[in-house]
Design an enzyme around this catalytic site. Structure first.
Site, PDB file in Angstrom:
ATOM      1  N   HIS A 173       2.718   3.817  -2.761  1.00  0.00           N
ATOM      2  CA  HIS A 173       2.860   3.308  -1.396  1.00  0.00           C
ATOM      3  C   HIS A 173       1.531   2.686  -0.975  1.00  0.00           C
ATOM      4  O   HIS A 173       0.459   3.225  -1.275  1.00  0.00           O
ATOM      5  CB  HIS A 173       3.243   4.452  -0.454  1.00  0.00           C
ATOM      6  CG  HIS A 173       3.241   4.056   0.982  1.00  0.00           C
ATOM      7  ND1 HIS A 173       3.899   2.942   1.432  1.00  0.00           N
ATOM      8  CD2 HIS A 173       2.655   4.621   2.066  1.00  0.00           C
ATOM      9  CE1 HIS A 173       3.718   2.837   2.742  1.00  0.00           C
ATOM     10  NE2 HIS A 173       2.958   3.833   3.150  1.00  0.00           N
ATOM     11  N   CYS A 181       7.563   6.001   5.540  1.00  0.00           N
ATOM     12  CA  CYS A 181       7.054   5.293   4.353  1.00  0.00           C
ATOM     13  C   CYS A 181       7.631   5.804   3.035  1.00  0.00           C
ATOM     14  O   CYS A 181       7.475   5.161   2.002  1.00  0.00           O
ATOM     15  CB  CYS A 181       5.531   5.377   4.313  1.00  0.00           C
ATOM     16  SG  CYS A 181       4.777   4.590   5.734  1.00  0.00           S
ATOM     17  N   ASN A 204       0.404  -2.569   4.959  1.00  0.00           N
ATOM     18  CA  ASN A 204       1.381  -1.495   4.822  1.00  0.00           C
ATOM     19  C   ASN A 204       2.704  -1.933   5.453  1.00  0.00           C
ATOM     20  O   ASN A 204       2.831  -1.980   6.674  1.00  0.00           O
ATOM     21  CB  ASN A 204       0.826  -0.246   5.528  1.00  0.00           C
ATOM     22  CG  ASN A 204       1.762   0.949   5.446  1.00  0.00           C
ATOM     23  OD1 ASN A 204       2.878   0.845   4.945  1.00  0.00           O
ATOM     24  ND2 ASN A 204       1.311   2.075   5.944  1.00  0.00           N
TER      25      ASN A 204
END
Ligand code: UT7
Length: 332
Positions: A256, A116, A286
């Site tokens: 994020h 990520c 996500n």
């Protein structure tokens, strides 16, 4: 002479059409909208459907969007760095595939795998090719087709992830705008909490690995959550401090999008009000490497030349970090 910075001069994004809602997840596993919304902030995510389609196809959508907005030809791009955890194949690099599909025949390219945090890793690496004068047009892509490694029987993990792609163009800037600073960290001890067990060189694919569902994301959510909350907030606070910025100086936090609660904790640590925080997790979930550029893509028209923008991420590895950008343009 003013230092040359690498400035973002255009943003592109792409999400697939199919919307996987919490209501549909309720029909696939023992979960409910109330649990998912209160624990994660997610209402729906996008899923790439269709045989033979992979991350490169999502990225192509984002790149074409960017080239059109910036009025560039594919042949203008010199370097493509693709941050992805779900490459089309183990090799060749997805960047190579994207170059071919878009016609970026003058570019060289490669992939970055930092889960990520991949987009801020790639952004920092790409900036250096601009700062040194080596290249004038570098494309940085963040893309993932997370649905390709998702076990939809694992209700604690599959509910947070979705598919999507975003990208930015880096060009030289001599006005003091662009990427000013970045903090990047890695701690490999965290790999036990978040990984894909099989399909790599340690455990190549066999019938057993498939039967045991070892090609899906394995995540110990609570452990990852604890590290994410602390480290993402620490990195964001540290970059403010070492650049003598206060919350008032910051126009936007681009966090994020893994869990709304992690985003809130990071913003609170920076003393930032919610109005300065980009959040689209409720619609996209996500998307791993896609989250940060997809936020920039959606908020682009609200960004102004000279705005101080902080990007922050945390992901598998563990990897984490933050970057400080002075935005370089107003959208026409
Ligand atoms: O982006 C890469 C980095 N990843 C992250 O940053 C993710 C960090 N982790 C998280 O965001 C959270 O840990 C999750 C959203 C993944 C999970 O939330 P949690 O609050 O940590 O839940 P949990 O796994 O600790 O489960 C709590 C309870 C359990 O029930 P019991 O044992 O307390 O009875 C689970 O079985 O909630 C249950 N549960 C669910 N219930 C309904 C877990 N998933 C679900 C679900 N629906 N989808």
């Amino acid at each position: 002479m003013q230092k040359i910075h690498a400035a973002i001069t255009a943003v592109g994004g792409y999400v697939p059409d199919y919307v996987l809602t919490n209501a549909e997840l309720e029909t696939m596993m023992d979960t409910n909208d109330e649990w998912i919304t209160s624990r994660t902030g997610i209402k729906e995510r996008r899923i790439l459907k269709g045989e033979g389609k992979g991350s490169s196809d999502l990225a192509v959508g984002a790149v074409l969007n960017l080239l059109e907005k910036r009025g560039l030809a594919p042949t203008d791009i010199e370097l493509v760095i693709c941050a992805t955890t779900t490459p089309d194949m183990q090799f060749p690099a997805t960047a190579n595939v994207i170059c071919d599909k878009v016609g970026m025949v003058n570019a060289w390219g490669y992939d970055i795998n930092a889960a990520c945090s991949g987009f801020i890793y790639a952004l920092t690496i790409g900036s250096q090719f601009i700062e040194t004068g080596r290249h004038k047009k570098v494309l940085v892509i963040g893309v993932d087709k997370m649905s390709s490694i998702m076990n939809y029987e694992d209700r604690a993990t599959s509910i947070i992830f979705g598919d999507g792609a975003g990208c930015v163009l880096l060009e030289p800037n001599d006005e003091g705008n662009g990427l000013i600073d970045s903090i990047l960290k890695t701690d490999g001890r965290g790999r036990v909490y978040l990984h894909q067990k099989a399909g790599g060189s340690v455990k190549p694919a066999t019938i057993e690995t498939v039967m045991n569902k070892e090609h899906y994301v394995y995540q110990e959510g609570q452990a990852v959550f604890k590290f994410a909350v602390k480290n993402m907030a620490d990195a964001a606070a540290e970059i403010l401090e070492r650049n003598n910025l206060t919350a008032d100086d910051v126009a936007w936090l681009v966090p994020h999008q893994a869990n709304k609660r992690i985003i809130t904790a990071t913003a609170e640590r920076m003393n930032l009000p919610a109005e300065k925080v980009m959040v689209n997790i409720e619609r996209f979930g996500n998307t791993t490497n896609g989250t940060l550029p997809l936020c920039l893509w959606e908020w682009e028209s609200k960004l102004h030349k000279g705005d101080n923008i902080i990007l922050a991420a945390f992901g598998g590895g563990f990897t984490w970090g933050s970057t400080y950008i002075k935005w370089a343009y107003d959208t026409k």
